[in-house]
Design an enzyme around this catalytic site. Structure first.
Site, PDB file in Angstrom:
ATOM      1  N   GLU A 244      43.539  33.835   3.073  1.00 59.01           N
ATOM      2  CA  GLU A 244      43.972  32.664   3.848  1.00 59.01           C
ATOM      3  C   GLU A 244      43.501  31.341   3.470  1.00 59.01           C
ATOM      4  O   GLU A 244      43.688  30.303   4.154  1.00 59.01           O
ATOM      5  CB  GLU A 244      43.316  32.700   5.373  1.00 59.01           C
ATOM      6  CG  GLU A 244      43.674  33.724   6.137  1.00 59.01           C
ATOM      7  CD  GLU A 244      43.650  35.186   5.723  1.00 59.01           C
ATOM      8  OE1 GLU A 244      42.765  35.621   5.167  1.00 59.01           O
ATOM      9  OE2 GLU A 244      44.902  35.911   5.571  1.00 59.01           O
ATOM     10  N   ASN A 327      46.386  40.041   1.275  1.00 61.10           N
ATOM     11  CA  ASN A 327      47.905  39.518   1.499  1.00 61.10           C
ATOM     12  C   ASN A 327      48.117  38.221   0.450  1.00 61.10           C
ATOM     13  O   ASN A 327      47.028  37.709   0.005  1.00 61.10           O
ATOM     14  CB  ASN A 327      48.109  38.913   2.844  1.00 61.10           C
ATOM     15  CG  ASN A 327      46.828  37.820   3.204  1.00 61.10           C
ATOM     16  OD1 ASN A 327      45.741  38.154   3.567  1.00 61.10           O
ATOM     17  ND2 ASN A 327      47.291  36.426   2.993  1.00 61.10           N
ATOM     18  N   ASP A 369      51.529  39.564   6.493  1.00 61.57           N
ATOM     19  CA  ASP A 369      49.995  39.676   6.315  1.00 61.57           C
ATOM     20  C   ASP A 369      49.431  40.945   6.290  1.00 61.57           C
ATOM     21  O   ASP A 369      48.467  41.518   7.015  1.00 61.57           O
ATOM     22  CB  ASP A 369      49.335  38.967   7.382  1.00 61.57           C
ATOM     23  CG  ASP A 369      47.622  38.902   7.125  1.00 61.57           C
ATOM     24  OD1 ASP A 369      47.400  38.884   6.113  1.00 61.57           O
ATOM     25  OD2 ASP A 369      46.997  38.938   8.323  1.00 61.57           O
TER      26      ASP A 369
END
Lengths: 643, 163
Positions: A244, A327, A369
Site C-alpha cells: 500500500e 498486490n 488487490d
C-alpha cells in the site's frame, strides 16, 4: 494487502460525493506523484548473490509425511517433524499445520476444556501462533513485539523471561492493516522473529538475551515487517509488507549465526535485482529477459509493491523455498499497464543464493488487490491418477490452485469462494479467463459487485492445513464482494499509494464466512461449515482426525476432520485471527493452544470493537454492523486440554 | 503513458506556487518554520496539556487565515485525497489505520492551531509531517476541510437493544 477505508452509511454518501469531485483531485495527485518519485532515491540496491559452495539438500522425504506419534530426539530429526513440539510457524517445512498427535480424537474432543490463559497486555490483532520447544512456550505479541517465554513444566506456567525490544511507534501507522506479527521460528537455540519497524532479531531461547539484531527494512519507505521468518539450513528468510506504500518488494536471506544479510532478491524489476539467471530460471508459461520490468509500462515497477508478508515453505529434496507476493501498487491498474510480474504470484528460489527457479502469477495485472501472500502448502497428492509433488494455495482471488511444485505448472484451479472477476483459469496457458465487466480502473468508474472483495476469498493471514490421513485441506473463507472505484494515485513517500473506494457487500448465501474441507487433487469442496462472520483464523488438523479453528465473534471450535461436525466450542474473549497449534506437555498429554485477539485489518476494527482510544469512535461498517456486539480487542493466549 | 509522467511541467508549477504562498503566509503570520531562530518556542501544545504550577508556557498562537471559508475547505478536500490523507484516515476522515477525524474527538486537540500542528509537524504512531510538502497554506486548507466535516450528534453510545 488491502485497505479500503471502512464506511458507515453516512460516510458512504460523503465518499460518493467526494468521488464525483475527483477529476480535480486526480490531477492534483498526478502532479504530486513526480515529487514523490524524485524523492525515492536508492531503491533497488541489491546485495550480490552469495556464491557459496552448494550444500547438498538433506534428503528427508519424511518432512512431507509426518510420522504419527513417533517422536524423535530433538536434533536428530529434520526440523518440524517431531510432533511433541511446534518449532516453526506452520509446524513443518511443508507448511501443513498437521500434527501426528492423536490423543485428542473425534470421540473425546467434546471433553476439551480451557486450562490456562494469559493476557498479553497488547491490543493489536493477534495473528500468528505460539511455538513450543523443550517445554517452553514462546509468544510474540503484535507491536511492541514483546517475546514471552512460559515454563510449561511448572504449575501455572510462569514466565521464564520476557524480552522487550525497542520498536519505533512510527511503524504502527505505516503497517497498512494493524500492527500484527505472524510469529517466530526456532532454530539452533535461537528464537528468530521480526519487529514491526524493519528489524529481525535472534533471541537466545534459553536465556532470553538478544543474540543479534539486523535492520532489514526501511519504515520511511513504507516497509514494515509482519512476516514470520523461515529458517532453512543456515539461512533466515524474511520479507517486508508495503504493497500500500509502493515499495520495491523483496526477500532477504540473513545468516542464522550473526544476522548478516547474505542476499536480497526483488520480486519485480530487472533480472539482476530479481536474482534471475537465464540458464536456471524456468517459468512454466513465460520466457524472455527482464519479465519483472517489461511487464510494467513506464518503469512503474519502481513503485510497484509486490511485498512479502505471508507464509513460506521449503522442500528439502527439490531445495526450493516458496513464497507468495502481494498486490501491485497502486490500486489503479491504469498507472501500471501490463501483467505486473511477479506481483500476486508464487516464486520458487534456491535458499543458498536466492536464485529464482520458477514463478507463476495467479492474478496477472491484478486490479482488485488480490495478494497471493497466503500459505503455500506442499503435499504429495495423486492428481489425475499420477503421484504428484504438489503445491496447494488458496488465493485471495477466490481460486484454489494445485501446482507441480518442481516446475510451477498448473494442474488444478477451481473456485473455493464466490468468484466473478474471472470465469475460470485456463490450464494450458495458466491464465485466468477474465470477465470484462469486472475489470477495474480509473477510467471505468465505480465497478459494482466484484467477488471476492479485496479481503480475499480467504485472508492470506489465515493459513490452511492439510491432513495426509484424510487427504483434505482445511481453510477459513470470507464471503464478501465489493464495489471498486479507483483514481490516479499519487506516490508520496511516507503515505499510502492506493487510490480506491471499495465498500464491501455481503456475498450470496446469508453467511459472511465459512470453514471448508477441500480436495486439491480434484478442485472440489467436500464440506462447508457456514459462519455468520468472515472467518479469519488459521487451521490445524491432527492425526486424531480433529481440526481446529476460531471465529471473529470469539468462538474456538474443534471439529471432526472427516465431516465438519462441531465437537466442542468455547468463547475465548475476543475474535480469533491467530492459528491454533498442538503439542505434548511436560506431563505427556496433548494440548492445543491459540491466541484470541481481534484485529489484523482495519476493516474489522470498525464499530465498537475498539475501546482503547476516546478520541477515535467509529461507525459500524455497513456489511458487518453488529460484530462490536460480540467482540472487542485484546490479546489472550489460551491452552486447551482433555479433562 | 501514465499521468505521473505527463504532468511533469505541472508539478514544477505547483512547487513554485507553494513557495509563493509560503512566502506570503510568512509575511502575514508567524509561520512555525520561522520561529527556530527566535527564543520563543513554537506553540506545539493542546488544550488538554497539564500545566505545572498552573502556568501556561509562552508560545506563538496561530490563527487560520481562512477559517470558515468554503473555498479553503474545498481545496483542503482535494488535498485530502491528493496527499493520501484518506489512505490512512479513510474517505471523509471516517477512520482507518489513522483515527477518525469526523467524530468530534481529538487526540491532540481540535482547535485550528492544534490540528495545524498535528499536520505540519506530524505525530507519533506514524502521522507524517506534511509541513515540508505542503507549507502552511496547504496545511491551513486541510484544517479548514477537516473542521468542515459533519460530526454526528450521538457518538458516545452504540446500542443493539431495540428501543
Amino acid at each position: 494487502m488491502k485497505r479500503p477505508p471502512p464506511r458507515g452509511a453516512g460516510d458512504l454518501q460523503r465518499q460518493r460525493a467526494r468521488h464525483h469531485a475527483c477529476g480535480e483531485c486526480a490531477r492534483a495527485g498526478a502532479r504530486l506523484s513526480l515529487i514523490a518519485i524524485l524523492l525515492i532515491c536508492g531503491v533497488g540496491t541489491t546485495d550480490g548473490p552469495l556464491r557459496a559452495a552448494n550444500e547438498p539438500a538433506r534428503a528427508a522425504s519424511d518432512a512431507m509425511h509426518v510420522a504419527e506419534g513417533t517422536a524423535r530426539a530433538p536434533g536428530d530429526a529434520m526440523p518440524g517433524t517431531e510432533d511433541s513440539q511446534w518449532t516453526m510457524p506452520a509446524k513443518n517445512f511443508a507448511a501443513t499445520r498437521y500434527s501426528g498427535l492423536a490423543e485428542i480424537t473425534a470421540q473425546n474432543a467434546r471433553s476439551l476444556r480451557p486450562l490456562w490463559t494469559f493476557s498479553t497486555g497488547v491490543l493489536g490483532g493477534h495473528e500468528g501462533q505460539p511455538l513450543v520447544v523443550k517445554n517452553t512456550m514462546y509468544v510474540v505479541t503484535p507491536w511492541p513485539n514483546v517475546l514471552y517465554a512460559f515454563d510449561l513444566a511448572k504449575e501455572g506456567y510462569p514466565l521464564r523471561w520476557k524480552y522487550r525490544p525497542d520498536v519505533s511507534q512510527n511503524s504502527i501507522g505505516v503497517a497498512c492493516c494493524d500492527s500484527v506479527n505472524r510469529g517466530a521460528f526456532y532454530a539452533e537455540g535461537k528464537i528468530i522473529y521480526n519487529l514491526l519497524d524493519g528489524h529481525t532479531v535472534a533471541v537466545d531461547a534459553d536465556s532470553g538475551r538478544e543474540v543479534w539484531k539486523t535492520k532489514i527494512a526501511e519504515v520511511a519507505d513504507g516497509e514494515t515487517t509482519t512476516i514470520a521468518p523461515l529458517v532453512v539450513k543456515d539461512r533466515v528468510i524474511v520479507g517486508a509488507a508495503g504493497g500500500e506504500f509502493g515499495i520495491y518488494g523483496w526477500v532477504k536471506a540473513l545468516s542464522l549465526k550473526d544476522g548478516q544479510i547474505l542476499w536480497t532478491a526483488h520480486n519485480i524489476g530487472p533480472d539482476a535485482g530479481m536474482l534471475v539467471h537465464a540458464d536456471t530460471f524456468k517459468p512454466p508459461y513465460d520466457s524472455g529477459a527482464d519479465l519483472g520490468a517489461r511487464s510494467w509500462a513506464n518503469d512503474s515497477w519502481k513503485v510497484g509493491g509486490a511485498p512479502v508478508w505471508g507464509w513460506m515453505a521449503f522442500d528439502p529434496e527439490l531445495d526450493l523455498i516458496y513464497y507468495g507476493t502481494g498486490n501491485p501498487a497502486p490500486y489503479n491498474p491504469e498507472q501500471r499497464v501490463g501483467d505486473n510480474k511477479w506481483s500476486s504470484s508464487v516464486l520458487a528460489r534456491r535458499p543458498e543464493d536466492g536464485a529464482l527457479v520458477w514463478a507463476y502469477q495467479f492474478t496477472p495485472h491484478d486490479n482488485w488487490d488480490y495478494d497471493s501472500t497466503g500459505a503455500m502448502i506442499l503435499a504429495d497428492l495423486t492428481v489425475a491418477g499420477k503421484p504428484t509433488k504438489a503445491l496447494v494455495h488458496f488465493d485471495k482471488n477466490g481460486f484454489a490452485y494445485t501446482l507441480d511444485r518442481a516446475t510451477g505448472r498448473l494442474l488444478v484451479a477451481a473456485p473455493f469462494a464466490t468468484v466473478n472477476w474471472a470465469k475460470s483459469v485456463d490450464l494450458a496457458s495458466g491464465r485466468p479467463v477474465l470477465e470484462p465487466a469486472k475489470q477495474t480502473g480509473a477510467s471505468k468508474g465505480n465497478v459494482k459487485g466484484i467477488c471476492p472483495s479485496l479481503e480475499g476469498g480467504v485472508s492470506p493471514a489465515s493459513p490452511a492445513a492439510y491432513s495426509p490421513r484424510t487427504h483434505l485441506f482445511y481453510t477459513s473463507t470470507n464471503n464478501l464482494c465489493m464495489d471498486y472505484a479507483t483514481w490516479s494515485a499519487s506516490h508520496l513517500k511516507g503515505t499510502p499509494f492506493v487510490g480506491v473506494d471499495s465498500p464491501y457487500l455481503a456475498g450470496p448465501g446469508g453467511n459472511l464466512g465459512s470453514f471448508i474441507a477441500w480436495d486439491a487433487a480434484t478442485g472440489r469442496k467436500v464440506w462447508e461449515n457456514k459462519e455468520a462472520y468472515p472467518t479469519w483464523s488459521g487451521a490445524l488438523v491432527t492425526a486424531g482426525d480433529v481440526a481446529f479453528y476460531g471465529t471473529l465473534d470469539g468462538w474456538f471450535k474443534s471439529i471432526d476432520a472427516k465431516t465438519g461436525k462441531v465437537l466442542s466450542k468455547f468463547k475465548v474473549g475476543s475474535g480469533v485471527v491467530g492459528n491454533p497449534i498442538t503439542y505434548r506437555g511436560a506431563d505427556g498429554k496433548q494440548y492445543v493452544a491459540v491466541y484470541a485477539g481481534f484485529g489484523g485489518d482495519w476493516a474489522l476494527l470498525s464499530g465498537d470493537t475498539r475501546s482503547d482510544d476516546p478520541a477515535d469512535v467509529r461507525a459500524p461498517a455497513d456489511y458487518l454492523r453488529d460484530i462490536g456486539r460480540h467482540t472487542s480487542q485484546g490479546g489472550i493466549v489460551w491452552i486447551f486440554g482433555l479433562q | 503513458m501514465t499521468p505521473i509522467y505527463r504532468e511533469r511541467g505541472a508539478t514544477l508549477t505547483v512547487w513554485v506556487l507553494s513557495c509563493v504562498m509560503l512566502a506570503a503566509c510568512e509575511r502575514e503570520h508567524a509561520a512555525p518554520s520561522q520561529q527556530h531562530a527566535e527564543s520563543t518556542p513554537p506553540a506545539i501544545r493542546y488544550e488538554a496539556h497539564l500545566e505545572a504550577g498552573d502556568l501556561a508556557p509562552a508560545g506563538g498562537a496561530l490563527q487560520n487565515p481562512h477559517a470558515g471559508e468554503a473555498a479553503a475547505a474545498n481545496r483542503g478536500q482535494q488535498l485530502f485525497t491528493a496527499m493520501n490523507c484518506d489512505g490512512c484516515h479513510g474517505g471523509a476522515g471516517a477512520g482507518w489505520v489513522g483515527p477518525r477525524l469526523s467524530d468530534g474527538r481529538w487526540r491532540y486537540g481540535g482547535a485550528d492551531d492544534e490540528i495545524f500542528n498535528s499536520i505540519y509537524y506530524g505525530r507519533p504512531r506514524g502521522m507524517p509531517a506534511f509541513g515540508g510538502a505542503l507549507g502552511p497554506e496547504g496545511v491551513w486548507a486541510l484544517v479548514s476541510y477537516i473542521k468542515s466535516l459533519p460530526v454526528p450528534q450521538q457518538i458516545a453510545t452504540e446500542s443493539w437493544e431495540k428501543p
